[in-house]
Scaffold this active site. Sequence first.
Site, PDB file in Angstrom:
ATOM      1  N   ASP A 206       0.812  -1.228   0.000  1.00  0.00           N
ATOM      2  CA  ASP A 206       0.000   0.000   0.000  1.00  0.00           C
ATOM      3  C   ASP A 206       0.850   1.285   0.000  1.00  0.00           C
ATOM      4  OD1 ASP A 206      -2.365   1.337  -0.101  1.00  0.00           O
ATOM      5  OD2 ASP A 206      -2.941   1.024   1.991  1.00  0.00           O
TER       6      ASP A 206
ATOM      7  N   LYS B 124      -8.045  -1.584   3.755  1.00  0.00           N
ATOM      8  CA  LYS B 124      -7.386  -0.275   3.903  1.00  0.00           C
ATOM      9  C   LYS B 124      -7.302   0.111   5.377  1.00  0.00           C
ATOM     10  CE  LYS B 124      -6.405   2.380   0.721  1.00  0.00           C
ATOM     11  NZ  LYS B 124      -5.178   2.490  -0.041  1.00  0.00           N
TER      12      LYS B 124
ATOM     13  N   LYS C 102      -8.561  14.493  -2.464  1.00  0.00           N
ATOM     14  CA  LYS C 102      -8.912  13.868  -1.176  1.00  0.00           C
ATOM     15  C   LYS C 102      -8.812  14.875  -0.030  1.00  0.00           C
ATOM     16  CE  LYS C 102      -6.358  11.021   1.304  1.00  0.00           C
ATOM     17  NZ  LYS C 102      -5.694   9.839   1.857  1.00  0.00           N
TER      18      LYS C 102
ATOM     19  N   LYS D 224       2.712   1.887   3.260  1.00  0.00           N
ATOM     20  CA  LYS D 224       2.014   2.076   4.542  1.00  0.00           C
ATOM     21  C   LYS D 224       2.198   0.921   5.510  1.00  0.00           C
ATOM     22  CE  LYS D 224      -2.346   3.563   3.127  1.00  0.00           C
ATOM     23  NZ  LYS D 224      -2.201   4.548   2.072  1.00  0.00           N
TER      24      LYS D 224
HETATM   25  P1  NAI Z   1      -8.428   3.471  -9.490  1.00  0.00           P
HETATM   26  O1  NAI Z   1      -9.682   2.832  -9.050  1.00  0.00           O
HETATM   27  O2  NAI Z   1      -8.492   4.774 -10.186  1.00  0.00           O
HETATM   28  O3  NAI Z   1      -7.608   2.485 -10.418  1.00  0.00           O
HETATM   29  C1  NAI Z   1      -7.619   1.103 -10.264  1.00  0.00           C
HETATM   30  C2  NAI Z   1      -7.721   0.461 -11.642  1.00  0.00           C
HETATM   31  O4  NAI Z   1      -7.602  -0.922 -11.492  1.00  0.00           O
HETATM   32  C3  NAI Z   1      -9.043   0.706 -12.338  1.00  0.00           C
HETATM   33  O5  NAI Z   1      -8.821   1.267 -13.615  1.00  0.00           O
HETATM   34  C4  NAI Z   1      -9.671  -0.672 -12.445  1.00  0.00           C
HETATM   35  O6  NAI Z   1     -10.431  -0.831 -13.618  1.00  0.00           O
HETATM   36  C5  NAI Z   1      -8.448  -1.563 -12.413  1.00  0.00           C
HETATM   37  N1  NAI Z   1      -8.615  -2.951 -11.958  1.00  0.00           N
HETATM   38  C6  NAI Z   1      -9.358  -3.464 -10.956  1.00  0.00           C
HETATM   39  N2  NAI Z   1      -9.172  -4.789 -10.847  1.00  0.00           N
HETATM   40  C7  NAI Z   1      -8.267  -5.135 -11.790  1.00  0.00           C
HETATM   41  C8  NAI Z   1      -7.651  -6.344 -12.166  1.00  0.00           C
HETATM   42  N3  NAI Z   1      -7.936  -7.497 -11.562  1.00  0.00           N
HETATM   43  N4  NAI Z   1      -6.753  -6.316 -13.170  1.00  0.00           N
HETATM   44  C9  NAI Z   1      -6.445  -5.165 -13.811  1.00  0.00           C
HETATM   45  N5  NAI Z   1      -7.006  -3.978 -13.502  1.00  0.00           N
HETATM   46  C10 NAI Z   1      -7.897  -3.967 -12.501  1.00  0.00           C
HETATM   47  O7  NAI Z   1      -7.511   3.583  -8.168  1.00  0.00           O
HETATM   48  P2  NAI Z   1      -6.202   4.441  -7.906  1.00  0.00           P
HETATM   49  O8  NAI Z   1      -6.578   5.721  -7.282  1.00  0.00           O
HETATM   50  O9  NAI Z   1      -5.354   4.443  -9.112  1.00  0.00           O
HETATM   51  O10 NAI Z   1      -5.531   3.552  -6.758  1.00  0.00           O
HETATM   52  C11 NAI Z   1      -5.040   2.279  -7.060  1.00  0.00           C
HETATM   53  C12 NAI Z   1      -4.719   1.511  -5.811  1.00  0.00           C
HETATM   54  O11 NAI Z   1      -3.712   2.186  -5.091  1.00  0.00           O
HETATM   55  C13 NAI Z   1      -5.889   1.340  -4.847  1.00  0.00           C
HETATM   56  O12 NAI Z   1      -5.838   0.080  -4.253  1.00  0.00           O
HETATM   57  C14 NAI Z   1      -5.628   2.378  -3.798  1.00  0.00           C
HETATM   58  O13 NAI Z   1      -6.213   2.078  -2.556  1.00  0.00           O
HETATM   59  C15 NAI Z   1      -4.119   2.348  -3.738  1.00  0.00           C
HETATM   60  N6  NAI Z   1      -3.581   3.580  -3.216  1.00  0.00           N
HETATM   61  C16 NAI Z   1      -3.847   4.769  -3.834  1.00  0.00           C
HETATM   62  C17 NAI Z   1      -3.309   5.938  -3.343  1.00  0.00           C
HETATM   63  C18 NAI Z   1      -3.558   7.245  -3.954  1.00  0.00           C
HETATM   64  O14 NAI Z   1      -3.210   8.217  -3.357  1.00  0.00           O
HETATM   65  N7  NAI Z   1      -4.116   7.367  -5.131  1.00  0.00           N
HETATM   66  C19 NAI Z   1      -2.449   5.942  -2.205  1.00  0.00           C
HETATM   67  C20 NAI Z   1      -2.269   4.671  -1.609  1.00  0.00           C
HETATM   68  C21 NAI Z   1      -2.779   3.535  -2.146  1.00  0.00           C
HETATM   69  C1  DG6 Z   2      -8.791   6.848   1.295  1.00  0.00           C
HETATM   70  O1  DG6 Z   2      -8.018   7.128   2.345  1.00  0.00           O
HETATM   71  C2  DG6 Z   2      -8.138   6.431   0.040  1.00  0.00           C
HETATM   72  C3  DG6 Z   2      -6.854   5.752   0.153  1.00  0.00           C
HETATM   73  O2  DG6 Z   2      -6.554   4.978  -0.978  1.00  0.00           O
HETATM   74  C4  DG6 Z   2      -5.791   6.713   0.464  1.00  0.00           C
HETATM   75  O3  DG6 Z   2      -5.952   7.906  -0.229  1.00  0.00           O
HETATM   76  C5  DG6 Z   2      -4.454   6.220   0.237  1.00  0.00           C
HETATM   77  O4  DG6 Z   2      -4.344   4.954   0.790  1.00  0.00           O
HETATM   78  C6  DG6 Z   2      -3.479   7.193   0.809  1.00  0.00           C
HETATM   79  O5  DG6 Z   2      -3.440   7.096   2.169  1.00  0.00           O
HETATM   80  P1  DG6 Z   2      -2.325   7.788   3.018  1.00  0.00           P
HETATM   81  O6  DG6 Z   2      -2.698   7.492   4.416  1.00  0.00           O
HETATM   82  O7  DG6 Z   2      -1.014   7.194   2.622  1.00  0.00           O
HETATM   83  O8  DG6 Z   2      -2.424   9.250   2.699  1.00  0.00           O
END
Ligand code: NAI
Ligand code: DG6
Length: 520
Positions: A312, A361, A404, A476
Amino acid sequence: ADHQGVTSDYTIAVDNPNIKYTNDYIETKYIYEMNHCDVDNIQKKVNIIPRKYEYLFRTKRTVQRTGVMLVGWGGNNGTTFTGAQIANREQMTWMRKEGIQYSNYYGSLTQSTTIRIGSNDTGKEVHIPFNTILPMLTPNELVIGGWDINSSNLYEAMQRACVFDYELQEKLKSAMIKMKPLPSIYYPDFIAANQEDRANNLIPMGTKQQDLEHLRNDIRKFKHDNNLQQVIVLWTANTERFTDVKDGLNMTADDILKSIENNNEEVSPSNLFACAAILEGCSYINGSPQNTLVPGIIDLAQKNQVFIGGDDFKSGQTKMKSVLVDFLVSAGLKVQSIVSYNHLGNNDGKNLSSAKQFRSKEISKSNVVDDMVGANHLLYDKKTNEHPDHVVVIKYVPFVKDSKRAMDEYISTIFMNGLNTIAIHNTCEDSLLASPLIVDLVILTELMTRITYKTSDMNDYQPFEPVLSILSYLLKAPMVMPGTPVINALFKQHRCITNILSACAGISMDTDMLLEHKTK
Ligand code: NAI
Ligand code: DG6
């Protein structure tokens, strides 16, 4: 100025008999000093025995031609990372109401930070860019590809993400419209039901064994078509629910491979991606909180000598937490209550509005103060496992999209039982904080594949252990080798990276003592 810095076009040369530069390698000898402690609870005495270990480090000088395959390429992180790389490579500029904007890699440890390396003869501190300490991959040269269960091309996906300014999106259009994620695997039980309408880009229905073979083939083809020496697979797809962890299912490499063969329903998509990567000799990084890297997958990585890392991305709120709680507890202030509230409106927020995915999460966001609390038995009673109350709330509010809002309240008991309450409000594009972490995870992982070490009792140089705990600063819920300590305190994690790289570069570590300025 009190400081002197050099730019990335400088190289470093170290004048140290313990370092040897050959055409292929940088070889260093490093004496690792640590204190072994014997704690005698009857006599109430700690015997401290300083120990020294000699390590030889060898770093290959030539960076490998590397590709990264993102699982979830069409998501907010995937498109932001890809667009930013193209924008930086093409040195794109764009206008917004405040004026002209230039591309940058702000937020990346390797691209936008410096390391204090020493002082010059007038006593001024000298800083070098992080990426000059050892030869490192340039992010602009990275080849990017990947999978998504959604068929949108990267231009449409970038528009959907609502992260970049409009003019930048249009400048990126011609490059990104040509990028199409590979079809992926979708097992509806693992991500939120509200994601179903996204799943229109799937490999033909088959068994899990066939899915594994399909993914392995995708990796081989990507490597071959792009003439790569190395591929790193990184999960930035939706957060999955946790899987069961139990004997026969996934406790050993054999278990997990058998479970795939038997089409066991508890094998998640991310389990399959991790196994596919490892079996293809590719490092695998988990940017989401789910427990993909079960003991069986660690075992598989060990057997195949492949690196894995997770879990994460640690972007905003948790980074603050791992600094603030470290500061409070180190200052002798007893943190009693931590409440972390978030709302966000992107697809990540939508997926996390489902209970099982939120739970993944919640776990990764909750364990981040354990080492700091555990380190101070004067404040927290060990016998009762005393801990601060710690609550994490996440709400989905579509209107705010990727921007966010994170609100935190920390209450500590201070001198003579007064109370100290700190409240923080943070607003930020989530993906603009997370995407530079992908840059660093890939660059540091590639670097680790070029570093080997040897101690006096070893015949040959060996790679580090398969779980890359050196990546903890970026994650994380840092994964470590079973039975080894988890460090969450951010600056300890930072020093771990800079000190290991210093040892490999033959440079004395920064102890912050500055004795040269304190002694005659
Ligand atoms: P998002 O939802 O925009 O992107 C995820 C993508 O994965 C989507 O396009 C979806 O269609 C695709 N997907 C789902 N299952 C799949 C599979 N089995 N195979 C291939 N593609 C698949 O999410 P985002 O914002 O890009 O975040 C991605 C991950 O990173 C999440 O798990 C989130 O919790 C984690 N994360 C994000 C942070 C951030 O600040 N954006 C920070 C920390 C963690
Ligand atoms: C809600 O908190 C969405 C999450 O995917 C976070 O934005 C992401 O895990 C980032 O969390 P942090 O605590 O590293 O800012």
